[in-house]
Design a protein around this motif. Structure first.
Motif, PDB file in Angstrom:
ATOM      1  N   ALA A 155       0.862  -1.245   0.029  1.00 32.35           N
ATOM      2  CA  ALA A 155       0.081   0.160   0.125  1.00 32.35           C
ATOM      3  C   ALA A 155       0.875   1.128  -0.067  1.00 32.35           C
ATOM      4  CB  ALA A 155      -0.826  -0.055   1.121  1.00 32.35           C
ATOM      5  N   LEU A 156       1.997   1.381   0.780  1.00 30.90           N
ATOM      6  CA  LEU A 156       2.971   2.306   0.746  1.00 30.90           C
ATOM      7  C   LEU A 156       3.546   2.488  -0.555  1.00 30.90           C
ATOM      8  CD1 LEU A 156       4.826   2.326   4.390  1.00 30.90           C
ATOM      9  CD2 LEU A 156       3.280   4.244   3.289  1.00 30.90           C
ATOM     10  N   MET A 157       3.944   1.473  -1.267  1.00 31.19           N
ATOM     11  CA  MET A 157       4.319   1.561  -2.590  1.00 31.19           C
ATOM     12  C   MET A 157       3.532   2.115  -3.721  1.00 31.19           C
ATOM     13  SD  MET A 157       6.668  -2.104  -2.636  1.00 31.19           S
ATOM     14  CE  MET A 157       7.228  -1.915  -4.325  1.00 31.19           C
ATOM     15  N   LEU A 158       2.207   1.599  -3.422  1.00 29.45           N
ATOM     16  CA  LEU A 158       1.087   2.212  -4.385  1.00 29.45           C
ATOM     17  C   LEU A 158       1.080   3.711  -4.126  1.00 29.45           C
ATOM     18  CD1 LEU A 158      -1.255   1.825  -6.555  1.00 29.45           C
ATOM     19  CD2 LEU A 158      -2.624   1.428  -4.517  1.00 29.45           C
ATOM     20  N   TRP A 159       1.033   4.334  -2.860  1.00 21.99           N
ATOM     21  CA  TRP A 159       1.057   5.688  -2.578  1.00 21.99           C
ATOM     22  C   TRP A 159       2.387   6.290  -3.151  1.00 21.99           C
ATOM     23  CZ3 TRP A 159      -1.754   9.605  -1.605  1.00 21.99           C
ATOM     24  CH2 TRP A 159      -1.220  10.818  -0.826  1.00 21.99           C
ATOM     25  N   SER A 160       3.414   5.698  -3.166  1.00 24.72           N
ATOM     26  CA  SER A 160       4.618   6.244  -3.531  1.00 24.72           C
ATOM     27  C   SER A 160       4.443   6.449  -4.990  1.00 24.72           C
ATOM     28  CB  SER A 160       5.761   5.583  -2.992  1.00 24.72           C
ATOM     29  OG  SER A 160       5.899   5.653  -1.753  1.00 24.72           O
ATOM     30  N   GLY A 161       3.891   5.383  -5.498  1.00 28.50           N
ATOM     31  CA  GLY A 161       3.811   5.407  -7.076  1.00 28.50           C
ATOM     32  C   GLY A 161       3.025   6.734  -7.406  1.00 28.50           C
ATOM     33  N   SER A 162       2.047   6.850  -6.823  1.00 29.66           N
ATOM     34  CA  SER A 162       1.167   8.119  -7.124  1.00 29.66           C
ATOM     35  C   SER A 162       1.741   9.332  -7.007  1.00 29.66           C
ATOM     36  CB  SER A 162      -0.373   8.056  -6.200  1.00 29.66           C
ATOM     37  OG  SER A 162       0.115   8.465  -4.993  1.00 29.66           O
ATOM     38  N   VAL A 163       2.646   9.528  -5.895  1.00 33.62           N
ATOM     39  CA  VAL A 163       3.281  10.651  -5.859  1.00 33.62           C
ATOM     40  C   VAL A 163       4.407  10.853  -7.229  1.00 33.62           C
ATOM     41  CG1 VAL A 163       5.268  11.939  -4.482  1.00 33.62           C
ATOM     42  CG2 VAL A 163       3.407  10.706  -3.442  1.00 33.62           C
ATOM     43  N   VAL A 180      -7.220   6.078  -0.255  1.00 27.74           N
ATOM     44  CA  VAL A 180      -8.020   5.439   0.381  1.00 27.74           C
ATOM     45  C   VAL A 180      -7.407   3.902   0.744  1.00 27.74           C
ATOM     46  CG1 VAL A 180     -10.287   4.186  -0.089  1.00 27.74           C
ATOM     47  CG2 VAL A 180      -9.929   6.559  -0.715  1.00 27.74           C
ATOM     48  N   TRP A 181      -6.640   3.454  -0.144  1.00 26.54           N
ATOM     49  CA  TRP A 181      -6.231   1.869  -0.042  1.00 26.54           C
ATOM     50  C   TRP A 181      -5.278   2.063   1.048  1.00 26.54           C
ATOM     51  CZ3 TRP A 181      -7.735  -2.645  -0.069  1.00 26.54           C
ATOM     52  CH2 TRP A 181      -6.905  -3.630  -0.429  1.00 26.54           C
ATOM     53  N   LEU A 182      -4.432   3.148   1.271  1.00 22.87           N
ATOM     54  CA  LEU A 182      -3.361   3.056   2.413  1.00 22.87           C
ATOM     55  C   LEU A 182      -4.334   3.364   3.580  1.00 22.87           C
ATOM     56  CD1 LEU A 182      -0.651   3.221   3.195  1.00 22.87           C
ATOM     57  CD2 LEU A 182      -0.586   5.788   2.766  1.00 22.87           C
ATOM     58  N   MET A 183      -5.166   4.217   3.886  1.00 25.54           N
ATOM     59  CA  MET A 183      -5.807   4.218   5.004  1.00 25.54           C
ATOM     60  C   MET A 183      -6.388   3.101   5.598  1.00 25.54           C
ATOM     61  SD  MET A 183      -5.655   7.307   6.236  1.00 25.54           S
ATOM     62  CE  MET A 183      -4.073   7.061   5.503  1.00 25.54           C
ATOM     63  N   VAL A 184      -6.926   2.423   4.265  1.00 24.53           N
ATOM     64  CA  VAL A 184      -7.756   0.978   4.802  1.00 24.53           C
ATOM     65  C   VAL A 184      -6.637  -0.196   5.337  1.00 24.53           C
ATOM     66  CG1 VAL A 184      -8.886  -1.098   3.698  1.00 24.53           C
ATOM     67  CG2 VAL A 184      -9.588   1.083   3.279  1.00 24.53           C
ATOM     68  N   MET A 185      -5.553   0.039   4.768  1.00 18.78           N
ATOM     69  CA  MET A 185      -4.383  -0.928   5.068  1.00 18.78           C
ATOM     70  C   MET A 185      -3.994  -0.548   6.419  1.00 18.78           C
ATOM     71  SD  MET A 185      -4.739  -3.432   2.875  1.00 18.78           S
ATOM     72  CE  MET A 185      -3.351  -4.196   3.486  1.00 18.78           C
ATOM     73  N   LEU A 186      -3.728   0.503   6.623  1.00 20.09           N
ATOM     74  CA  LEU A 186      -3.360   1.171   7.985  1.00 20.09           C
ATOM     75  C   LEU A 186      -4.218   0.779   8.864  1.00 20.09           C
ATOM     76  CD1 LEU A 186      -1.214   2.564   9.353  1.00 20.09           C
ATOM     77  CD2 LEU A 186      -2.663   5.042   9.146  1.00 20.09           C
ATOM     78  N   ARG A 187      -5.435   0.976   8.973  1.00 23.16           N
ATOM     79  CA  ARG A 187      -6.548   0.568   9.938  1.00 23.16           C
ATOM     80  C   ARG A 187      -6.226  -0.992  10.124  1.00 23.16           C
ATOM     81  NH1 ARG A 187     -11.124  -1.970  10.399  1.00 23.16           N
ATOM     82  NH2 ARG A 187     -12.508  -1.305  11.910  1.00 23.16           N
ATOM     83  N   ARG A 188      -6.234  -1.738   9.073  1.00 22.37           N
ATOM     84  CA  ARG A 188      -6.287  -3.206   9.247  1.00 22.37           C
ATOM     85  C   ARG A 188      -4.985  -3.477   9.880  1.00 22.37           C
ATOM     86  NH1 ARG A 188      -7.023  -6.553   3.926  1.00 22.37           N
ATOM     87  NH2 ARG A 188      -8.954  -5.574   4.191  1.00 22.37           N
ATOM     88  N   LEU A 189      -3.848  -2.991   9.856  1.00 22.52           N
ATOM     89  CA  LEU A 189      -2.667  -3.150  10.239  1.00 22.52           C
ATOM     90  C   LEU A 189      -2.717  -2.784  11.895  1.00 22.52           C
ATOM     91  CD1 LEU A 189       0.445  -3.985  10.131  1.00 22.52           C
ATOM     92  CD2 LEU A 189       0.939  -1.854   9.851  1.00 22.52           C
ATOM     93  N   LEU A 190      -3.240  -1.598  12.428  1.00 26.63           N
ATOM     94  CA  LEU A 190      -3.129  -1.107  13.634  1.00 26.63           C
ATOM     95  C   LEU A 190      -4.282  -1.929  14.600  1.00 26.63           C
ATOM     96  CD1 LEU A 190      -2.369   2.678  13.230  1.00 26.63           C
ATOM     97  CD2 LEU A 190      -0.968   0.542  13.565  1.00 26.63           C
ATOM     98  N   TRP A 191      -5.322  -2.205  13.794  1.00 22.03           N
ATOM     99  CA  TRP A 191      -6.543  -2.459  14.631  1.00 22.03           C
ATOM    100  C   TRP A 191      -7.171  -3.831  14.532  1.00 22.03           C
ATOM    101  CZ3 TRP A 191      -6.769   2.855  13.449  1.00 22.03           C
ATOM    102  CH2 TRP A 191      -6.943   3.504  14.682  1.00 22.03           C
ATOM    103  N   VAL A 192      -6.884  -4.529  13.455  1.00 27.28           N
ATOM    104  CA  VAL A 192      -7.582  -5.909  13.232  1.00 27.28           C
ATOM    105  C   VAL A 192      -6.689  -6.860  13.951  1.00 27.28           C
ATOM    106  CG1 VAL A 192      -8.059  -7.728  11.512  1.00 27.28           C
ATOM    107  CG2 VAL A 192      -8.495  -5.151  11.424  1.00 27.28           C
ATOM    108  N   ARG A 193      -5.084  -6.756  14.224  1.00 27.35           N
ATOM    109  CA  ARG A 193      -4.524  -7.864  14.421  1.00 27.35           C
ATOM    110  C   ARG A 193      -4.642  -8.263  16.188  1.00 27.35           C
ATOM    111  NH1 ARG A 193       1.329  -8.340  12.091  1.00 27.35           N
ATOM    112  NH2 ARG A 193       1.082 -10.253  12.899  1.00 27.35           N
ATOM    113  N   GLY A 194      -5.370  -7.508  16.831  1.00 24.66           N
ATOM    114  CA  GLY A 194      -5.573  -7.713  18.197  1.00 24.66           C
ATOM    115  C   GLY A 194      -4.759  -7.159  19.181  1.00 24.66           C
ATOM    116  N   ASP A 195      -5.320  -7.304  20.438  1.00 22.70           N
ATOM    117  CA  ASP A 195      -4.299  -7.020  21.600  1.00 22.70           C
ATOM    118  C   ASP A 195      -3.274  -7.882  21.970  1.00 22.70           C
ATOM    119  OD1 ASP A 195      -3.514  -5.374  23.761  1.00 22.70           O
ATOM    120  OD2 ASP A 195      -5.071  -6.410  25.245  1.00 22.70           O
ATOM    121  N   LEU A 196      -1.950  -7.336  22.425  1.00 20.37           N
ATOM    122  CA  LEU A 196      -0.891  -8.039  22.887  1.00 20.37           C
ATOM    123  C   LEU A 196      -0.494  -7.705  24.192  1.00 20.37           C
ATOM    124  CD1 LEU A 196       1.803  -7.285  19.704  1.00 20.37           C
ATOM    125  CD2 LEU A 196       0.360  -9.374  20.303  1.00 20.37           C
ATOM    126  N   PRO A 197       0.169  -8.686  24.838  1.00 25.10           N
ATOM    127  CA  PRO A 197       0.575  -8.341  26.247  1.00 25.10           C
ATOM    128  C   PRO A 197       1.853  -7.498  26.229  1.00 25.10           C
ATOM    129  CG  PRO A 197       1.505 -10.457  25.701  1.00 25.10           C
ATOM    130  CD  PRO A 197       0.134 -10.189  24.295  1.00 25.10           C
TER     131      PRO A 197
END
Length: 499
Positions: free
Chosen positions: A105-113, A414-431
């Motif tokens: 997703a970061l590469m796609l965003w960099s490509g748009s730049v 939009v894709w970067l924001m979707v993937m960022l949310r998935r990375l930060l929230w979906v993977r669950g809580d850690l000790p």
């Protein structure tokens, strides 16, 4: 004192052959150091990133309402050396699936730049500045800090290493904020930091912010909010009275820094980040951050008390003026100017100009004017070409992306924001410390997203972004088990039981 002020405003041109040779030698030396001691990269990049711009690669010129020039600082040198050391070492381990997906997703965003730069050079030849490609290169290098941090974190993913990194960030952050506040009250300007936010050098017109570190006030504010949340996390885990005292003092200094910087958006980021932090830690029964209602109320009272004390005793002029302008009514002409320049229909111009929202009417007018410009020029003006081509700043992240990077940029965003949310929230809580890093990142991300929606540049930021993307890179490779999915908003108790 004048000599000390000149030292603080020191900068030099990287086009000088001697300076260039020294810089290349420094990068080579750091590359060898990081090749042999890779564990030094993460603390080193977090320690040096707050330093302001020291080396320019173009001439200073009038841009917006200030003198500016493309350049870089010590943190950029460390990042370049870290990347070079990785290339020398070769890829030792493959990244986890989630980290790889976010990297794409970061590469796609960099490509748009990159695509927008090409469009700017082709479609706006003579208006779009070639030097903007240098800003694009530096911005993409900033984004690369996420992948670089992920690679270095692959060999330091245990509890002890992550805990050490958080403590190092807290220590470096508290020292940085404390020195910034000290700078504000001493040499911020000839009559103290509350008078001027620029420390000029007569030869180069370089400036330093209110609190010296970073290049702009919003960067320092985002950084102070991050350190404030980290201090609260460490305070909740403090095992000794001394550690709790240091964290408490750090929180107060961070609140002071946010207000002394004089940017309203930093207050918004602080409130949103704190609100989310209290919400998540109160509802999600964390294994990593356990806070009681009493602790939350105490922290809230400390934050409010520090804020009231700073506004009442210090009375930072810049922030007071910003708050006052939000209720004043003499901005009708300014609000309508950009819209009239962009050809916005008079009825819309008159309606927006008459809104009783103070100088926010000017920002809204710029938003609409830039959006209107985008409708007329849907192919974009090129990354960082907004001022030189359009003639004003949109003062809104999404509109700016549309104007500069067109439809490809919006899709990548939009894709970067979707993937960022998935990375930060979906993977669950850690000790432990890994979970604490997750709480920190989710809290500051909510604050930054509030700023993004509140008409301020966040994603396109270059200085604080290196701190943020570095921490995201570390988080992306932490080993974890799926305990439960965290939602960006509070979940009902019945839903928690079902999960």
């Amino acid at each position: 004192m004048e000599q000390f002020r000149n030292l603080l405003s020191w900068n030099t041109s990287a086009k000088d052959p001697l300076v260039l040779a020294i810089l290349l030698g420094a990068i080579a030396a750091m590359t060898l150091l990081l090749f042999s001691r890779p564990r030094l990269y993460l603390p080193l990049i977090l320690l040096t990133t707050p330093l302001p711009k020291l080396f320019t690669i173009t001439q200073y010129e009038e841009w917006g309402h200030r003198q500016n020039a493309a350049g870089f600082s010590v943190g950029d040198l460390v990042l370049a050396a870290g990347l070079a050391a990785l290339l020398l070492r070769g890829a030792r381990k493959s990244l986890p699936r989630e980290a790889s997906a976010f990297g794409h997703a970061l590469m796609l965003w960099s490509g748009s730049v990159c695509f927008s730069v090409a469009m700017g050079l082709v479609l706006w030849r003579g208006t779009y500045q070639l030097g903007n490609s240098l800003y694009a290169f530096r911005y993409i290098l900033t984004l690369a800090s996420c992948a670089v941090a992920a690679r270095y974190a692959m060999s330091a993913r245990n509890e002890r290493s992550v805990r050490s990194l958080l403590v190092q960030l807290a220590v470096a952050g508290n020292v940085t904020v404390a020195l910034g506040v000290l700078y504000y009250f001493s040499v911020g300007s000839s009559a103290g930091g509350s008078v001027s936010n620029m420390l000029y050098s007569a030869d180069t017109a370089v400036f330093r912010g209110y609190l010296f570190f970073f290049d702009y006030g919003i960067d320092m504010g985002y950084y102070a909010v991050t350190i404030a949340i980290l201090n609260i996390i460490l305070l909740s885990q403090g095992r000794t009275a001394g550690s709790r005292l240091i964290s408490g003092i750090g929180i107060g200094l961070c609140i002071a820094a946010v207000l002394l910087v004089g940017e309203r958006v930093n207050v918004l980021v602080l409130l949103a980040a704190l609100g989310y932090f209290f919400l998540e830690t109160a509802k999600a029964r964390h294994r990593s951050v356990r806070v009681s209602v009493v602790f939350q109320i105490t922290c809230l009272l400390v934050v409010i008390g520090a804020g009231v004390a700073i506004m009442g005793v210090v009375a930072p002029g810049q922030m007071i003026r910003k708050f006052d302008r939000a209720t004043q009514s003499e901005f009708q002409e300014a609000a309508g100017y950009a819209m009239s320049q962009a050809g916005v229909p008079p009825a819309i111009t008159a309606f927006v100009s008459a809104l009783p929202i103070g100088d926010f009417a000017v920002r809204l007018g710029l938003n609409i004017a830039s959006l209107w410009f985008f409708f007329q020029h849907p192919l974009g003006v090129g990354f960082w070409g907004e001022w030189s081509v359009v003639g004003w700043y949109a003062h809104h992240e999404i509109v700016k992306i549309a104007v500069e990077q067109s439809i490809p940029g919006l899709v990548a965003f939009v894709w970067l924001m979707v993937m960022l949310r998935r990375l930060l929230w979906v993977r669950g809580d850690l000790p432990g410390s890994g979970g604490q890093l997750g709480v920190l990142l989710r809290s500051i991300s909510v604050g930054l997203f509030a700023a993004l929606l509140g008409a301020n540049t966040v994603l396109l930021d270059m200085k604080f972004a290196m701190v943020y993307w570095t921490l995201v890179g570390v988080w992306s490779v932490l080993p974890r088990t799926r305990t439960r999915r965290l939602a960006p908003v509070a979940i009902r108790e019945s839903e928690a039981v079902n999960v």
